[in-house]
Write a protein that holds these residues in place. Structure first.
Motif, PDB file in Angstrom:
ATOM      1  N   GLN A 110     -18.551  22.878 -22.656  1.00 26.92           N
ATOM      2  CA  GLN A 110     -20.001  23.543 -22.754  1.00 26.92           C
ATOM      3  C   GLN A 110     -21.159  22.788 -22.008  1.00 26.92           C
ATOM      4  OE1 GLN A 110     -19.390  25.052 -25.220  1.00 26.92           O
ATOM      5  NE2 GLN A 110     -20.938  24.539 -26.425  1.00 26.92           N
ATOM      6  N   ARG A 111     -20.811  22.088 -20.842  1.00 19.66           N
ATOM      7  CA  ARG A 111     -21.640  21.750 -19.183  1.00 19.66           C
ATOM      8  C   ARG A 111     -21.661  22.799 -18.559  1.00 19.66           C
ATOM      9  NH1 ARG A 111     -24.486  17.430 -19.660  1.00 19.66           N
ATOM     10  NH2 ARG A 111     -25.070  17.971 -17.335  1.00 19.66           N
ATOM     11  N   LYS A 112     -20.341  23.725 -18.584  1.00 18.54           N
ATOM     12  CA  LYS A 112     -20.132  24.774 -17.647  1.00 18.54           C
ATOM     13  C   LYS A 112     -21.156  25.881 -17.589  1.00 18.54           C
ATOM     14  CE  LYS A 112     -15.563  23.693 -17.164  1.00 18.54           C
ATOM     15  NZ  LYS A 112     -14.522  24.583 -16.440  1.00 18.54           N
ATOM     16  N   LYS A 113     -21.704  25.930 -19.153  1.00 15.98           N
ATOM     17  CA  LYS A 113     -22.539  26.551 -19.252  1.00 15.98           C
ATOM     18  C   LYS A 113     -24.731  26.489 -18.853  1.00 15.98           C
ATOM     19  CE  LYS A 113     -20.047  27.668 -23.569  1.00 15.98           C
ATOM     20  NZ  LYS A 113     -19.771  28.645 -24.502  1.00 15.98           N
ATOM     21  N   LEU A 114     -24.358  25.436 -18.725  1.00 13.25           N
ATOM     22  CA  LEU A 114     -25.848  24.801 -18.285  1.00 13.25           C
ATOM     23  C   LEU A 114     -26.113  25.757 -16.675  1.00 13.25           C
ATOM     24  CD1 LEU A 114     -25.973  20.967 -19.424  1.00 13.25           C
ATOM     25  CD2 LEU A 114     -27.614  23.222 -20.620  1.00 13.25           C
ATOM     26  N   VAL A 115     -25.176  26.190 -15.632  1.00 15.16           N
ATOM     27  CA  VAL A 115     -25.071  26.310 -14.410  1.00 15.16           C
ATOM     28  C   VAL A 115     -25.503  27.692 -14.870  1.00 15.16           C
ATOM     29  CG1 VAL A 115     -23.877  27.026 -12.429  1.00 15.16           C
ATOM     30  CG2 VAL A 115     -23.575  24.783 -13.684  1.00 15.16           C
ATOM     31  N   ILE A 116     -27.085  28.579 -13.557  1.00 14.99           N
ATOM     32  CA  ILE A 116     -26.773  30.038 -13.559  1.00 14.99           C
ATOM     33  C   ILE A 116     -26.446  30.457 -12.753  1.00 14.99           C
ATOM     34  CG2 ILE A 116     -28.578  31.474 -14.277  1.00 14.99           C
ATOM     35  CD1 ILE A 116     -30.685  29.058 -14.745  1.00 14.99           C
ATOM     36  N   ALA A 117     -25.569  31.170 -12.912  1.00 13.39           N
ATOM     37  CA  ALA A 117     -25.223  31.832 -11.824  1.00 13.39           C
ATOM     38  C   ALA A 117     -24.846  33.331 -11.633  1.00 13.39           C
ATOM     39  CB  ALA A 117     -23.096  31.397 -11.404  1.00 13.39           C
ATOM     40  N   ALA A 118     -24.735  34.094 -10.549  1.00  7.33           N
ATOM     41  CA  ALA A 118     -24.628  35.933 -10.045  1.00  7.33           C
ATOM     42  C   ALA A 118     -24.042  36.050  -8.804  1.00  7.33           C
ATOM     43  CB  ALA A 118     -26.277  36.009 -10.463  1.00  7.33           C
ATOM     44  N   ASN A 119     -23.442  36.950  -9.034  1.00 10.15           N
ATOM     45  CA  ASN A 119     -23.156  37.501  -7.325  1.00 10.15           C
ATOM     46  C   ASN A 119     -22.623  38.741  -7.339  1.00 10.15           C
ATOM     47  OD1 ASN A 119     -20.402  37.531  -8.243  1.00 10.15           O
ATOM     48  ND2 ASN A 119     -20.532  36.430  -9.038  1.00 10.15           N
ATOM     49  N   GLY A 120     -23.249  38.906  -5.750  1.00 12.02           N
ATOM     50  CA  GLY A 120     -23.033  40.165  -6.269  1.00 12.02           C
ATOM     51  C   GLY A 120     -22.939  41.306  -4.083  1.00 12.02           C
ATOM     52  N   SER A 121     -23.087  42.446  -4.408  1.00 11.51           N
ATOM     53  CA  SER A 121     -22.648  43.000  -2.988  1.00 11.51           C
ATOM     54  C   SER A 121     -23.922  43.649  -2.895  1.00 11.51           C
ATOM     55  CB  SER A 121     -21.255  42.788  -2.259  1.00 11.51           C
ATOM     56  OG  SER A 121     -20.951  44.286  -3.204  1.00 11.51           O
ATOM     57  N   VAL A 122     -23.713  44.417  -1.405  1.00 11.27           N
ATOM     58  CA  VAL A 122     -24.544  45.181  -1.053  1.00 11.27           C
ATOM     59  C   VAL A 122     -23.831  46.514   0.675  1.00 11.27           C
ATOM     60  CG1 VAL A 122     -26.647  44.486  -0.047  1.00 11.27           C
ATOM     61  CG2 VAL A 122     -26.768  46.598  -1.422  1.00 11.27           C
ATOM     62  N   THR A 123     -24.175  47.388   0.571  1.00 11.21           N
ATOM     63  CA  THR A 123     -24.066  47.957   1.607  1.00 11.21           C
ATOM     64  C   THR A 123     -24.935  49.364   1.723  1.00 11.21           C
ATOM     65  OG1 THR A 123     -22.236  49.036   2.904  1.00 11.21           O
ATOM     66  CG2 THR A 123     -21.641  49.946   0.729  1.00 11.21           C
ATOM     67  N   GLY A 124     -24.544  50.156   2.879  1.00  7.65           N
ATOM     68  CA  GLY A 124     -24.922  50.925   3.501  1.00  7.65           C
ATOM     69  C   GLY A 124     -26.611  50.759   3.991  1.00  7.65           C
ATOM     70  N   SER A 125     -27.506  52.029   4.452  1.00  4.92           N
ATOM     71  CA  SER A 125     -28.380  51.647   4.788  1.00  4.92           C
ATOM     72  C   SER A 125     -30.152  51.594   3.722  1.00  4.92           C
ATOM     73  CB  SER A 125     -28.694  52.537   6.125  1.00  4.92           C
ATOM     74  OG  SER A 125     -27.596  52.275   7.022  1.00  4.92           O
ATOM     75  N   GLY A 126     -30.642  51.122   3.453  1.00  3.34           N
ATOM     76  CA  GLY A 126     -32.226  51.397   3.217  1.00  3.34           C
ATOM     77  C   GLY A 126     -31.664  51.582   1.446  1.00  3.34           C
ATOM     78  N   THR A 127     -30.578  50.594   1.212  1.00  7.81           N
ATOM     79  CA  THR A 127     -29.746  51.023  -0.273  1.00  7.81           C
ATOM     80  C   THR A 127     -30.843  49.647  -0.591  1.00  7.81           C
ATOM     81  OG1 THR A 127     -27.630  50.691   0.686  1.00  7.81           O
ATOM     82  CG2 THR A 127     -27.391  50.344  -1.234  1.00  7.81           C
ATOM     83  N   ARG A 128     -31.015  50.250  -2.381  1.00  5.85           N
ATOM     84  CA  ARG A 128     -31.611  49.260  -3.193  1.00  5.85           C
ATOM     85  C   ARG A 128     -30.329  48.641  -3.811  1.00  5.85           C
ATOM     86  NH1 ARG A 128     -36.141  47.122  -5.099  1.00  5.85           N
ATOM     87  NH2 ARG A 128     -36.576  45.982  -7.467  1.00  5.85           N
ATOM     88  N   GLY A 129     -29.657  47.418  -3.355  1.00  6.76           N
ATOM     89  CA  GLY A 129     -28.734  47.314  -4.357  1.00  6.76           C
ATOM     90  C   GLY A 129     -28.904  46.102  -5.216  1.00  6.76           C
ATOM     91  N   PRO A 130     -28.163  45.373  -6.545  1.00  2.00           N
ATOM     92  CA  PRO A 130     -27.792  45.360  -7.533  1.00  2.00           C
ATOM     93  C   PRO A 130     -28.968  43.811  -7.850  1.00  2.00           C
ATOM     94  CG  PRO A 130     -25.286  43.907  -6.449  1.00  2.00           C
ATOM     95  CD  PRO A 130     -26.732  44.913  -5.606  1.00  2.00           C
TER      96      PRO A 130
END
Length: 465
Positions: free
Chosen positions: A57-77
């Motif tokens: 259950q301790r793993k649920k105490l970690v706030i984690a996120a990942n994402g990617s973005v490419t291109g020019s003038g892009t509003r990513g995640p």
């Protein structure tokens, strides 16, 4: 960094035949970490934060996120995660959509990571009794690796990963700590794993000595007591002229705290410069608590200055900053790194502001020396490593750590536009428990300290409390 016989001629940006795919992984590991009050005091068996939450259950105490973005003038995640405080065989309290950062690219395809809104909270409505370790709380501070894949004419080429830290606000943007994270990173880059240190071969007064003197002087704009042995200020033109003799320079050196000077405990103001509180010692083989001091690299420059082994290149006044577009392209990425790190505190540590004493340990950085000299973080560390030992929530530390801690980030005493000298945290202070909760509620309404264009003095602005 170019290798021998290589020359940087231009920046690679997104274009017809070029694509850059950026990937970012962020984490906040605070709630799953050890009690920093135990860790920094080197207790043999440091306790856990949220110790009532066990096992997987301790793993649920970690706030984690990942994402990617490419291109020019892009509003990513939007990189957001969740935290769950779940005791064994009981329904947990879950908070979702905790925003750590948002990814974007500019018109040239360069990555922009915009930090989250600084939110802190407790689904348990827990109190905040400690400046550092408060169960049932979370915040949105985070850090983690940034990687990129470069596609040129459909040929993929990975690049060396970097690291990003989404940290706490800085309320005095024109004032810097006497020792910055940049100073610590430079010193670590020149420290070998066996402890040997590569001393600087040359010293420039303008580049290496003057910034230390000026930073010490500027702290008077956010603190009620002097950090230097003035008057006049150390960076004053007449004072600089007076440093023409080795004896005068040696007088400054004699007032500096030596690296590794032991203190009885933490939160004892140093009797010498920099006049800041003692904190946890980054050296695990040294005393538990030490007074803050210039880094070995900074002290080596001071030694050169005192011994008349320096370039007396002072132009008579502080040189104007170089516009970014006029910096040689080979140095632009380095300049961006330096600008970010010199705005972060490098001493004292209990725990620190942006990062704790890990930033002053060689093992934090890349094991390969040429990458350590680029300040690359050791990729063996998990996302969230650099901020895990920081206060939870960060506002509790901001409420308590007044007077001789980090006035360049969290001012102590300020001057209003009308000339009144007041405490920066007025209307926040009070009974300790209330002050912590007040800071959680009102941190975004506190004032910033900036240089007034008319008086050339540092004044408080934009306060809405």
């Amino acid at each position: 960094m170019p290798t021998k016989n290589e020359t940087v001629v231009e920046e690679i940006i997104a274009g017809k035949d070029t694509k850059i795919e950026w990937s970012v992984s962020l984490a906040n590991r605070k709630a799953a970490g050890l009690l920093i009050s135990d860790t920094l005091q080197r207790k043999p068996k440091p306790r856990l934060r949220n110790a009532d939450i066990k096992g997987l259950q301790r793993k649920k105490l970690v706030i984690a996120a990942n994402g990617s973005v490419t291109g020019s003038g892009t509003r990513g995640p939007v990189l957001s995660g969740a935290i769950e405080f779940a005791k064994p065989r009981a329904k947990g309290e879950i908070v979702r959509d905790i925003v750590l950062a948002t990814l974007q690219t500019d018109e040239a395809g360069r990555l922009l990571v915009v930090g989250g809104p600084g939110k802190s909270g407790s689904p348990r409505n827990a109190l905040i009794p400690s400046f550092s370790d408060n169960d049932g709380w979370y915040d949105s501070v985070s850090d983690g690796p940034v990687s990129a894949t470069l596609h040129i004419r459909d040929q993929a080429q990975p690049v060396v990963p970097a690291w990003i830290v989404v940290t706490v606000p800085r309320y005095a943007p024109g004032i810097y700590g006497i020792v910055t994270w940049y100073d610590q990173a430079v010193s670590m880059a020149r420290t070998r794993p066996d402890g040997r240190f590569d001393t600087p071969r040359t010293t420039s007064f303008t580049r290496d000595i003057y910034p230390i003197l000026k930073r010490a002087d500027n702290l008077s704009g956010v603190h009620g007591q002097a950090h230097v042995n003035g008057p006049p200020p150390l960076s004053d033109a007449a004072r600089i002229t007076g440093f023409g003799t080795a004896a005068k320079r040696a007088a400054v050196q004699s007032r500096l705290t030596r690296v590794g000077t032991e203190a009885e405990s933490f939160e004892i103001p140093s009797p010498n410069m920099p006049r800041l509180n003692s904190g946890a010692n980054p050296d695990p083989d040294g005393p538990t608590f030490t007074f803050p001091a210039l880094t070995r690299y900074q002290m080596a420059h001071i030694e050169n200055w005192v011994n008349d082994n320096f370039d007396a290149d002072w132009p008579g006044s502080a040189p104007a900053p170089t516009p970014f577009e006029k910096i040689p392209v080979a140095q632009q990425a380095w300049a961006l790194c330096e600008a970010a790190l010199e705005a972060c505190v490098g001493e004292p540590f209990f725990p620190g502001i942006e990062g704790t004493y890990d930033i002053a340990r060689v093992a934090t950085y890349h094991p390969q020396s040429h990458l350590r000299r680029e300040f690359r973080i050791n990729p063996a560390h998990p996302a969230g490593f650099l901020t895990e030992k920081m206060a939870l929530p960060w506002q509790a530390d901001f409420a308590d750590c007044m007077d001789f801690w980090w006035p360049s980030q969290r001012p102590d005493n300020v001057t209003t536009k009308t000339g009144e000298k007041v405490r920066w945290d007025r209307d926040i202070v009070g009974p300790r428990r209330n002050a912590h909760l007040n800071m959680v509620d009102s941190w975004s309404r506190l004032g910033f300290v900036v240089r007034d264009a008319v008086t050339d003095k540092f004044v408080e602005v934009d306060r809405t409390l």
